[in-house]
Motif scaffolding. Structure first.
Motif, PDB file in Angstrom:
ATOM      1  N   GLY A  62      -6.816 -15.393  -7.381  1.00 34.78           N
ATOM      2  CA  GLY A  62      -5.653 -14.547  -7.134  1.00 34.78           C
ATOM      3  C   GLY A  62      -4.424 -15.405  -6.906  1.00 34.78           C
ATOM      4  O   GLY A  62      -4.520 -16.552  -6.480  1.00 34.78           O
ATOM      5  N   GLY A  63      -3.272 -14.843  -7.197  1.00 38.61           N
ATOM      6  CA  GLY A  63      -2.025 -15.574  -6.994  1.00 38.61           C
ATOM      7  C   GLY A  63      -1.585 -15.529  -5.543  1.00 38.61           C
ATOM      8  O   GLY A  63      -2.066 -14.707  -4.752  1.00 38.61           O
ATOM      9  N   PRO A  64      -0.649 -16.387  -5.176  1.00 39.74           N
ATOM     10  CA  PRO A  64      -0.204 -16.451  -3.780  1.00 39.74           C
ATOM     11  C   PRO A  64       0.449 -15.158  -3.297  1.00 39.74           C
ATOM     12  O   PRO A  64       0.301 -14.787  -2.137  1.00 39.74           O
ATOM     13  N   ILE A  65       1.155 -14.459  -4.170  1.00 36.51           N
ATOM     14  CA  ILE A  65       1.804 -13.211  -3.763  1.00 36.51           C
ATOM     15  C   ILE A  65       0.749 -12.180  -3.379  1.00 36.51           C
ATOM     16  O   ILE A  65       0.878 -11.477  -2.384  1.00 36.51           O
ATOM     17  N   GLY A  66      -0.320 -12.110  -4.151  1.00 31.90           N
ATOM     18  CA  GLY A  66      -1.400 -11.171  -3.855  1.00 31.90           C
ATOM     19  C   GLY A  66      -1.997 -11.396  -2.480  1.00 31.90           C
ATOM     20  O   GLY A  66      -2.287 -10.449  -1.755  1.00 31.90           O
ATOM     21  N   PHE A  67      -2.156 -12.662  -2.105  1.00 32.07           N
ATOM     22  CA  PHE A  67      -2.726 -12.959  -0.796  1.00 32.07           C
ATOM     23  C   PHE A  67      -1.740 -12.601   0.328  1.00 32.07           C
ATOM     24  O   PHE A  67      -2.154 -12.171   1.392  1.00 32.07           O
ATOM     25  N   LYS A  68      -0.446 -12.742   0.067  1.00 33.73           N
ATOM     26  CA  LYS A  68       0.546 -12.328   1.061  1.00 33.73           C
ATOM     27  C   LYS A  68       0.523 -10.805   1.227  1.00 33.73           C
ATOM     28  O   LYS A  68       0.582 -10.299   2.351  1.00 33.73           O
ATOM     29  N   LEU A  69       0.420 -10.086   0.121  1.00 32.84           N
ATOM     30  CA  LEU A  69       0.371  -8.630   0.191  1.00 32.84           C
ATOM     31  C   LEU A  69      -0.899  -8.179   0.908  1.00 32.84           C
ATOM     32  O   LEU A  69      -0.872  -7.234   1.706  1.00 32.84           O
ATOM     33  N   GLU A  70      -2.004  -8.862   0.631  1.00 34.07           N
ATOM     34  CA  GLU A  70      -3.270  -8.548   1.299  1.00 34.07           C
ATOM     35  C   GLU A  70      -3.130  -8.717   2.812  1.00 34.07           C
ATOM     36  O   GLU A  70      -3.541  -7.850   3.583  1.00 34.07           O
ATOM     37  N   ALA A  71      -2.514  -9.805   3.234  1.00 32.27           N
ATOM     38  CA  ALA A  71      -2.312 -10.047   4.670  1.00 32.27           C
ATOM     39  C   ALA A  71      -1.397  -8.982   5.275  1.00 32.27           C
ATOM     40  O   ALA A  71      -1.658  -8.490   6.379  1.00 32.27           O
ATOM     41  N   ALA A  72      -0.349  -8.612   4.558  1.00 33.61           N
ATOM     42  CA  ALA A  72       0.574  -7.591   5.067  1.00 33.61           C
ATOM     43  C   ALA A  72      -0.159  -6.271   5.282  1.00 33.61           C
ATOM     44  O   ALA A  72       0.073  -5.581   6.276  1.00 33.61           O
ATOM     45  N   VAL A 109     -10.067   7.516   1.799  1.00 31.12           N
ATOM     46  CA  VAL A 109     -10.074   6.069   1.630  1.00 31.12           C
ATOM     47  C   VAL A 109      -9.088   5.713   0.526  1.00 31.12           C
ATOM     48  O   VAL A 109      -9.008   6.403  -0.492  1.00 31.12           O
ATOM     49  N   CYS A 110      -8.361   4.627   0.725  1.00 30.38           N
ATOM     50  CA  CYS A 110      -7.401   4.151  -0.264  1.00 30.38           C
ATOM     51  C   CYS A 110      -7.941   2.863  -0.870  1.00 30.38           C
ATOM     52  O   CYS A 110      -8.139   1.875  -0.163  1.00 30.38           O
ATOM     53  N   GLY A 111      -8.194   2.887  -2.166  1.00 29.19           N
ATOM     54  CA  GLY A 111      -8.599   1.691  -2.887  1.00 29.19           C
ATOM     55  C   GLY A 111      -7.365   0.962  -3.370  1.00 29.19           C
ATOM     56  O   GLY A 111      -6.403   1.599  -3.816  1.00 29.19           O
ATOM     57  N   VAL A 112      -7.379  -0.358  -3.269  1.00 27.14           N
ATOM     58  CA  VAL A 112      -6.211  -1.154  -3.652  1.00 27.14           C
ATOM     59  C   VAL A 112      -6.643  -2.314  -4.537  1.00 27.14           C
ATOM     60  O   VAL A 112      -7.606  -3.007  -4.249  1.00 27.14           O
ATOM     61  N   GLU A 113      -5.890  -2.497  -5.632  1.00 25.55           N
ATOM     62  CA  GLU A 113      -6.012  -3.709  -6.430  1.00 25.55           C
ATOM     63  C   GLU A 113      -4.671  -4.408  -6.339  1.00 25.55           C
ATOM     64  O   GLU A 113      -3.625  -3.796  -6.585  1.00 25.55           O
ATOM     65  N   LEU A 114      -4.684  -5.681  -5.964  1.00 25.59           N
ATOM     66  CA  LEU A 114      -3.452  -6.456  -5.881  1.00 25.59           C
ATOM     67  C   LEU A 114      -3.305  -7.248  -7.173  1.00 25.59           C
ATOM     68  O   LEU A 114      -4.186  -8.025  -7.539  1.00 25.59           O
ATOM     69  N   LYS A 115      -2.208  -6.994  -7.869  1.00 27.89           N
ATOM     70  CA  LYS A 115      -1.988  -7.615  -9.173  1.00 27.89           C
ATOM     71  C   LYS A 115      -0.516  -7.988  -9.280  1.00 27.89           C
ATOM     72  O   LYS A 115       0.342  -7.102  -9.281  1.00 27.89           O
ATOM     73  N   GLY A 116      -0.222  -9.271  -9.303  1.00 23.99           N
ATOM     74  CA  GLY A 116       1.161  -9.715  -9.351  1.00 23.99           C
ATOM     75  C   GLY A 116       1.906  -9.266  -8.106  1.00 23.99           C
ATOM     76  O   GLY A 116       1.467  -9.506  -6.987  1.00 23.99           O
TER      77      GLY A 116
END
Length: 144
Positions: free
Chosen positions: A78-88, A3-10
């Motif tokens: 969360g910032g908008p970039i984080g949500f874009k990365l999450e969607a990707a 399993v890969c855990g991810v934190e989106l930050k900036g």
């Protein structure tokens, strides 16, 4: 199961890979602790980010990705970039992705504390949140 855990930050997707087998945790060494994007407004760079993340998952034979969720609004949103990365990440084909709430992570760790000191994991300090996400996911699965 890896399993890969991810934190989106900036502009970063901070990564921690972990597996659990017969009650033992394994944190394999990975070549990159984070995947970064320079300009999330550029469609080509978003595709490159998604390809790089997908290739990372393929190389390490990761079966599941868990992302620490962020608030949509408010002080800790969360910032908008984080949500874009999450969607990707969520749109990568053939990958099971789950968003874990901060509350779920906190509750799981309170019920099942991490059995070792984080400094003894060999991970960088900035990977601690991704580590907590993947640890809490694996713990919640073993109790299910």
């Amino acid at each position: 199961m890896k399993v890969c855990g991810v934190e989106l930050k900036g502009n970063d997707a901070i990564i921690c890979v972990m597996s659990k087998s017969m009650g033992l945790y394994d944190i394999p060494h990975v070549r990159v602790p984070r995947i970064t994007i320079e300009d999330a407004g550029d469609a080509e760079q978003m595709r490159k980010f998604q390809f790089t993340f997908s290739k990372f998952l393929e190389d390490y034979k990761i079966e599941k990705v868990v992302i620490k969720g962020r608030a949509m609004k408010g002080k800790f949103a969360g910032g908008p970039i984080g949500f874009k990365l999450e969607a990707a990440i969520q749109l990568i084909a053939d990958v099971d992705v789950e968003i874990l709430s901060a509350n779920m992570i906190k509750t799981t760790i309170a019920k099942s504390p991490v059995p070792i000191d984080f400094r003894d994991t060999g991970l960088k300090k900035f990977q601690e949140t991704a580590f907590q996400a993947v640890f809490s996911y694996l713990e919640s699965q073993s109790r299910a």
